[in-house]
Scaffold this active site. Sequence first.
Site, mmCIF file in Angstrom:
data_model
loop_
_atom_site.group_PDB
_atom_site.id
_atom_site.type_symbol
_atom_site.label_atom_id
_atom_site.label_comp_id
_atom_site.label_asym_id
_atom_site.label_seq_id
_atom_site.Cartn_x
_atom_site.Cartn_y
_atom_site.Cartn_z
ATOM 1 N N ASP A 156 6.103 1.249 6.428
ATOM 2 C CA ASP A 156 4.669 0.891 6.358
ATOM 3 C C ASP A 156 3.980 1.847 5.405
ATOM 4 O O ASP A 156 3.388 2.818 5.838
ATOM 5 C CB ASP A 156 4.079 0.935 7.770
ATOM 6 N N GLU A 204 -5.236 1.216 2.501
ATOM 7 C CA GLU A 204 -5.054 0.144 3.492
ATOM 8 C C GLU A 204 -5.193 0.670 4.909
ATOM 9 O O GLU A 204 -5.798 0.032 5.767
ATOM 10 C CB GLU A 204 -3.673 -0.505 3.294
ATOM 11 N N GLU A 205 -4.642 1.847 5.157
ATOM 12 C CA GLU A 205 -4.632 2.372 6.525
ATOM 13 C C GLU A 205 -6.016 2.848 6.984
ATOM 14 O O GLU A 205 -6.196 3.192 8.143
ATOM 15 C CB GLU A 205 -3.609 3.507 6.662
ATOM 16 N N HIS A 207 0.833 -1.200 0.000
ATOM 17 C CA HIS A 207 0.000 0.000 0.000
ATOM 18 C C HIS A 207 0.870 1.253 0.000
ATOM 19 O O HIS A 207 1.965 1.253 0.559
ATOM 20 C CB HIS A 207 -1.011 -0.004 1.148
ATOM 21 N N SER A 259 -3.387 -6.316 11.113
ATOM 22 C CA SER A 259 -4.336 -6.768 10.098
ATOM 23 C C SER A 259 -3.978 -6.205 8.726
ATOM 24 O O SER A 259 -3.532 -5.064 8.622
ATOM 25 C CB SER A 259 -5.745 -6.289 10.464
ATOM 26 N N ARG A 262 -9.446 -7.013 17.754
ATOM 27 C CA ARG A 262 -8.608 -7.814 16.854
ATOM 28 C C ARG A 262 -9.162 -9.229 16.873
ATOM 29 O O ARG A 262 -9.476 -9.761 17.932
ATOM 30 C CB ARG A 262 -7.152 -7.810 17.329
ATOM 31 N N HIS A 269 3.085 3.714 12.492
ATOM 32 C CA HIS A 269 1.897 4.417 13.021
ATOM 33 C C HIS A 269 2.255 5.407 14.138
ATOM 34 O O HIS A 269 1.368 6.059 14.677
ATOM 35 C CB HIS A 269 0.823 3.448 13.560
ATOM 36 N N ASP A 312 -0.572 4.359 0.806
ATOM 37 C CA ASP A 312 -1.076 5.363 1.750
ATOM 38 C C ASP A 312 -0.362 5.185 3.086
ATOM 39 O O ASP A 312 0.184 4.118 3.377
ATOM 40 C CB ASP A 312 -2.605 5.242 1.920
ATOM 41 N N THR A 335 -17.670 22.667 36.340
ATOM 42 C CA THR A 335 -18.616 21.758 36.979
ATOM 43 C C THR A 335 -19.834 21.544 36.094
ATOM 44 O O THR A 335 -20.779 22.320 36.117
ATOM 45 C CB THR A 335 -19.038 22.335 38.350
ATOM 46 N N HIS A 387 -25.510 22.179 34.675
ATOM 47 C CA HIS A 387 -24.765 22.509 35.903
ATOM 48 C C HIS A 387 -24.740 21.260 36.789
ATOM 49 O O HIS A 387 -25.796 20.712 37.125
ATOM 50 C CB HIS A 387 -25.465 23.672 36.619
HETATM 51 N N1 BES Z 1 1.512 -2.879 8.126
HETATM 52 C C1 BES Z 1 0.313 -2.934 8.882
HETATM 53 C C2 BES Z 1 -0.077 -4.334 9.288
HETATM 54 C C3 BES Z 1 0.738 -4.808 10.440
HETATM 55 C C4 BES Z 1 0.460 -4.329 11.700
HETATM 56 C C5 BES Z 1 1.780 -5.659 10.261
HETATM 57 C C6 BES Z 1 1.221 -4.733 12.773
HETATM 58 C C7 BES Z 1 2.551 -6.054 11.323
HETATM 59 C C8 BES Z 1 2.267 -5.581 12.582
HETATM 60 C C9 BES Z 1 -0.831 -2.310 8.117
HETATM 61 O O1 BES Z 1 -0.441 -1.206 7.356
HETATM 62 C C10 BES Z 1 -1.843 -1.807 9.120
HETATM 63 O O2 BES Z 1 -1.540 -0.957 9.895
HETATM 64 N N2 BES Z 1 -3.044 -2.351 9.068
HETATM 65 C C11 BES Z 1 -4.136 -1.863 9.835
HETATM 66 C C12 BES Z 1 -5.361 -2.409 9.163
HETATM 67 C C13 BES Z 1 -6.651 -1.832 9.629
HETATM 68 C C14 BES Z 1 -6.743 -0.360 9.392
HETATM 69 C C15 BES Z 1 -7.801 -2.570 8.968
HETATM 70 C C16 BES Z 1 -4.051 -2.349 11.274
HETATM 71 O O3 BES Z 1 -3.591 -3.457 11.546
HETATM 72 O O4 BES Z 1 -4.439 -1.569 12.150
HETATM 73 ZN ZN ZN Z 2 -0.100 0.443 8.842
#
Ligand code: BES
Ligand code: ZN
Length: 460
Positions: free
Chosen positions: A119, A153-154, A86, A399, A328, A427, A88, A315, A213
């Site tokens: 990534d 993908e992200e 990907h 994922s 997950r 990330h 993005d 408050t 309040h």
């Molecule tokens: N590269 C990651 C997947 C990944 C995460 C590989 C952790 C190894 C370890 C991918 O770009 C990603 O971040 N995927 C998202 C998918 C989601 C948005 C459906 C994720 O896992 O949060």
């Molecule tokens: Zn990612």
Amino acid sequence: MDSVIAFIDANRGRFVEELTAWVRVPSISSDAAHAVDVRRSAEHLAVELRALSAGRVEIWPTAGHPAVFAEWMQAPGKPTLLVYGHHDVQPVDPLPEWITPPFEPAVREGRLWGRGVVDDKGQVHIHAKAIESFVRTVGRVPVNIKLIVEGEEEIGSVNLETLLREHAADLAADFVCVSDTAMFGRGIPSLCVGLRGLAYVEVFVDGPSTDLHSGSFGGGLMNPVNALAKMIASLHDEAGHITVPGFYDAVLPLRDDERRQIASLPFHEDEWLRSTGAPAAWGEAGYSTLERIWARPTLDCCGIQGGFQGEGAKTILPARASAKVSCRLVPDQEPEDIARKLGDHLQRIAPPGVRVRVETLHGGRPYLAPTDHPVYDVAKRAFSKAFGRETVFMREGGSIPFVRTIADATGKPCLLMGFGQPDENAHAPNEWLDLENYHLGIKSAAYLYDELARLPPEGR
Ligand code: BES
Ligand code: ZN
């Protein structure tokens, strides 16, 4: 292969410069203000691929961000490999924590620093440069290659299924390779054989029609922030199990041989914990840390908001609260089923005095690789040739929705050949790519193509 490997060695620096140019494009898919940059990123890649004698290079539009497709079909009678990645990237906040700006990639300590370096632009680039190394030396790639590089993908690959359906014939292949994961540890070539899936929901809790309040009304009405906090806290029991009814119904229990394989990996729990900065590990009773993060389902509140967030004290009895909750998933859980069970449960446990609404944001299905297929031995061999060390099988807790979607649609095995590092800050601020891994990754991909070329094409 000698000339190909020599080419990879000789062009090491230029390859990094070219990757750097691509990383400068801030292709943040979650931010509408960057939509034009995601498109620019696709075009940037397409230009680079067009210079590599590809038969086709196309930008495939979607209802969201575009994907890039390219193919090199110069090996009649040889298998076809579909490579996915990907282009993005994740947002960059908190920006002040970056040592060098996220879209001004810099080399320090043998690493390239910047958003998307690992990534996943760097890992897509590994394949592009492996392809280039064949084209510029022996004149063609030894297997047929199709490359698809997604732009969403992200953000959960929301338009991917449609794209794959529209282009099913274009994407037909014997094997699939995805480079978007990390290696188990420094210098350890690792094939990822399991990914978790994802079900992501947002829950909204509404009480009074406006903030009130807390002196005049507090104690007489249910507070939506109190209600939501209690609801979220109740989603785990004391043993770390998830309390949503039916949540575990479809979970395949870990087999003894799977547990033994995971336990055989050189995992240092203390180092892992230190790398996180947290004071102690936590998780579901009865499972090791690797089992918890790779092979057991989870539920996490990713963010919560409501009420007064400013300086000092105010408050009030807030009108509303909301939370983002992700689960997950492991085989054979289904995202729609889990999102529905979680939504129904949240409605059920809402205390009187608030209204609850649950929206599903996105999801992806988990994947377990068919490791008895001979292509996994081929990939192990190729990976080990480049890194000079035995390849291990591992899983990932993250994922990649594409993987299960393509595996189900085609029935073909997917090789998750990742070149990241466990502490690569994907990330997070200060994402980095180990340049030695990048270099050896290009060699690994080249060896993979070479080894696959010796296999007969699968009957398709
Ligand atoms: N590269 C990651 C997947 C990944 C995460 C590989 C952790 C190894 C370890 C991918 O770009 C990603 O971040 N995927 C998202 C998918 C989601 C948005 C459906 C994720 O896992 O949060
Ligand atoms: Zn990612």
